[in-house]
Design a protein around this motif. Structure first.
Motif: not given
Length: 276
Positions: A227-228, A230
């Motif tokens: 998630v980071d 991305r």
């Protein structure tokens, strides 16, 4: 295994140790190389851990060059201490110029993993006109939870990277633990501060335009969360981004149980970029 040659040059604050695979005379009767690949390694490791990647790329038609960043591997500097990543990028550009003196006419592909993905992204922002393609593997971009979690603590705790987060192949973790050139200690505060500053600089320095860019990462990357990465990739993505997210893979996708699948995706992407 392809023969490699080790060489040195002067960086911004000391000697850097580099390595070349696939140079003239090391590939027997293989055809002339089609492109040059530069490898940027991750935090705490060294370019010697990329032998398999280099072999794969040489077989694909590359001359491959890599360098131990400041304070890493065999290069000079206090272990894993980096005060400014702009200096690291400058060193990497010096390394690129020296490595490619005899092959400056060949297309240039930059492949960066983890912290090396951050370095590669910043290199592309500063020197993107030199690149034919960019590959980011599990890149530290946008934010890195490790930095955010550790910086407020005083002292920084002695919490080394967990080798189990690297790959589903336990031999990778075993080799990592036994490698004397890998840093097995705590993060250093100046490096944490430099990482945070570099991430902020990259985020505000614009996108990569039309540079063909491939992002590869595993869904089970617990070291640099998907998630980071991305969020960071979205901040800099240009008009030519391709992504391959590998189900179940951990942080080091080039050392994963499906590493040949990952590297095949990389070489297909490189072939496409070379055609265009």
């Amino acid at each position: 295994m392809t023969t490699s040659n080790e060489w040195t040059f002067n960086g911004t604050d000391g000697e850097r140790v580099a390595r070349t695979w696939g140079a003239a005379g090391s590939r027997g009767s293989a055809p002339a190389p089609r492109y040059v690949a530069l490898l940027a390694h991750g935090y705490g490791e060294h370019i010697g851990r990329y032998e398999y990647v280099a072999d794969y790329l040489v077989d694909h038609g590359a001359i491959v060059h890599g360098v131990d960043h400041a304070g890493h591997g065999k290069s000079a500097g206090e272990r894993v201490v980096i005060h400014d990543y702009e200096d690291v990028v400058t060193d990497f550009h010096t390394f690129s110029d020296l490595a490619r003196r005899a092959t400056a006419d060949l297309p240039l592909v930059l492949i960066g993993h983890s912290m090396g993905g951050m370095i590669a992204a910043r290199y592309a922002q500063r020197y993107g006109d030199e690149l034919t393609a960019l590959v980011l593997s599990g890149p530290v971009l946008g934010r890195w939870q490790t930095v955010d979690n550790l910086l407020p603590l005083d002292p920084v705790p002695e919490t080394p990277i967990d080798p189990a987060t690297l790959s589903r192949d336990s031999a990778v973790g075993d080799s990592y633990v036994a490698d004397p050139l890998v840093w097995h200690g705590a993060f250093r505060r100046p490096t944490l501060q430099a990482l945070k500053s570099s991430l902020a600089l990259i985020s505000r320095s614009g996108n990569l335009g039309a540079l063909p860019t491939l992002w590869v990462q595993g869904t089970d990357d617990q070291l640099v969360p998907l998630v980071d990465s991305r969020a960071g990739v979205e901040q800099i993505r240009g008009s030519a981004l391709t992504e391959h997210i590998f189900d179940g893979a951990r942080h080091e996708v080039f050392n994963e149980t499906n590493k040949d699948e990952v590297l095949a995706a990389v070489t297909r992407f490189v072939d496409s970029a070379l055609r265009n």
